[in-house]
Structure formats: structure tokens, C-alpha cells
Write a protein that holds these residues in place. Sequence first.
Motif, PDB file in Angstrom:
ATOM      1  N   ARG A 181      31.723 -14.071  17.548  1.00 45.24           N
ATOM      2  CA  ARG A 181      32.796 -13.145  17.155  1.00 45.24           C
ATOM      3  C   ARG A 181      33.355 -13.502  15.790  1.00 45.24           C
ATOM      4  NH1 ARG A 181      34.205 -14.098  22.547  1.00 45.24           N
ATOM      5  NH2 ARG A 181      36.065 -15.298  21.959  1.00 45.24           N
ATOM      6  N   LYS A 182      33.493 -14.797  15.517  1.00 41.85           N
ATOM      7  CA  LYS A 182      34.023 -15.210  14.218  1.00 41.85           C
ATOM      8  C   LYS A 182      33.104 -14.746  13.090  1.00 41.85           C
ATOM      9  CE  LYS A 182      35.396 -19.288  11.552  1.00 41.85           C
ATOM     10  NZ  LYS A 182      35.553 -20.774  11.562  1.00 41.85           N
ATOM     11  N   ARG A 230      32.826 -17.465  20.860  1.00 41.73           N
ATOM     12  CA  ARG A 230      33.798 -17.506  19.765  1.00 41.73           C
ATOM     13  C   ARG A 230      33.100 -17.551  18.418  1.00 41.73           C
ATOM     14  NH1 ARG A 230      37.065 -20.569  23.476  1.00 41.73           N
ATOM     15  NH2 ARG A 230      35.991 -22.493  22.923  1.00 41.73           N
ATOM     16  N   HIS A 268      41.382  -6.282  21.308  1.00 38.82           N
ATOM     17  CA  HIS A 268      40.121  -6.541  20.610  1.00 38.82           C
ATOM     18  C   HIS A 268      39.605  -5.276  19.928  1.00 38.82           C
ATOM     19  CE1 HIS A 268      37.443  -4.583  23.672  1.00 38.82           C
ATOM     20  NE2 HIS A 268      38.488  -4.813  24.431  1.00 38.82           N
ATOM     21  N   GLU A 277      31.724 -20.460  26.208  1.00 36.83           N
ATOM     22  CA  GLU A 277      32.836 -19.806  25.509  1.00 36.83           C
ATOM     23  C   GLU A 277      32.789 -20.098  24.013  1.00 36.83           C
ATOM     24  OE1 GLU A 277      36.721 -19.734  27.226  1.00 36.83           O
ATOM     25  OE2 GLU A 277      35.958 -20.313  29.184  1.00 36.83           O
ATOM     26  N   GLU A 278      32.383 -21.301  23.646  1.00 30.51           N
ATOM     27  CA  GLU A 278      32.314 -21.662  22.227  1.00 30.51           C
ATOM     28  C   GLU A 278      31.287 -20.803  21.499  1.00 30.51           C
ATOM     29  OE1 GLU A 278      33.119 -23.026  18.657  1.00 30.51           O
ATOM     30  OE2 GLU A 278      34.315 -23.430  20.455  1.00 30.51           O
ATOM     31  N   TYR A 308      42.870  -8.960  26.757  1.00 29.11           N
ATOM     32  CA  TYR A 308      42.678  -9.183  25.327  1.00 29.11           C
ATOM     33  C   TYR A 308      42.953  -7.907  24.555  1.00 29.11           C
ATOM     34  CZ  TYR A 308      40.096 -13.315  26.851  1.00 29.11           C
ATOM     35  OH  TYR A 308      39.738 -14.494  27.445  1.00 29.11           O
TER      36      TYR A 308
END
Length: 210
Positions: A156-157, A153, A173, A149-150, A171
Motif C-alpha cells: 500500500r505504501k 503495508r 481508504h 500485515e507488513e 478503515y
Amino acid sequence: MAELLGTQLGCALLLAALAGATAQLTDGLQAWTYEELRQRSAARGALQAPPMALRDAGGQALELFGGGAAGAPVYLVDFIYTRCPTVCQALGSEFHRTQEALRAEGPQRVRLLSVSIDPRHDTASALAAHGRLHRADPALWTLAAPRSEEAGRLARKQLGVVAVPDGFGGYVHNGSIHLLDAGGRVHGIFGYAQWPQALAQARALAAAAP
């Protein structure tokens, strides 16, 4: 009088700071939506995906965007989650149309990639079911989820992809198509209805690659 002048000066400084912040946030007053800002950043070459460690619908590990080898494909990438009843279904329909356009033209170096924003729920079997629903051809269209998951993220960031829990288990999005080269640089961002333009630019980018 001195107090009045001080107040006026303070107000002027505050307005100047606000104007400066507005100009910065809107890219010199040229963009007024978040997607416009992302599109302008992509046009400047300012968006870069990190290397992505993914698993596909067959459970196989994939490593993408870690390099830019000659002859590597370019990618049209969207971000989805398989339980999404709205924008992800529209993205799936448009990616199917893009896939059929690619198939009609014969072999080329353009690939479709759908990356899950919900790797906890989007198991290999869930991705495979989503692929069957939209008649995805694995030779042209890969469905995958980040292996952590990290990592998802972070990707996406760096790309400016928004995925906010909606309070109902899903979500809110972005519903955009991203054009990336093999090294992860973003060359364009398109609305899902703009898939013909996204495909045309992807073809041009692939043709210009060594």
C-alpha cells in the motif's frame, strides 16, 4: 531600516520556500487532490507494486507482480476489507459488472484482483463469503489477502493506497481501481465508477503485450 529590510527578506524567503513546497506537493501546481497526484504518478510510470505474497479465498498461496513473463495477464486491482459496509460494497458491485463484461467477450488476459487491507480478519472463509456476495467467478476475479500485515503495508505504501483506522474497527481508504501489468507497474488509476474506462485501458494493455 536595516531591521525592516531583514524582516522583508525573511518573509520573501519564507514565501519562496512555501511556493516551492506547494509546487512539489501538487506536481507543479497541476494536481490538488491526493488521487490526482497518484494518477499523475501512474501516468509517468512512477508507481510500482512490490512482489506480493498472497493467499486466496481457497487458502492457496499466490505470488504476483514479481516478474513480467510474456503472455501474463494484466490486472485490475482494488483494495478492500470484507467487513466494510460502504465503499467496498460499491467496489464489489462495479467489479461484478466488470467481470460480466469480461465474460461476455470470451477468453482474454485481463484479471480482477481484490486485495484485503485487513488480513487479520479477512481469512479465506471471509474472502470466500465476500466473493459469493458479489458473485465473483474465480476464473476471472481473485480475492486475496497478504500473507503478512507488513507485506500488505509495504504494498500500500508503494502504491500510495491509504488505509487509516476509523476508530470503529474499520478503515478509511481509497476506493480506486488500479491497472497493473504482470511486473507490478501501475498504468492507470480510476474511480470505481470509471470501471468501463479501466477495462478499456486494461484490454488495450493486454493486447499490446507480447
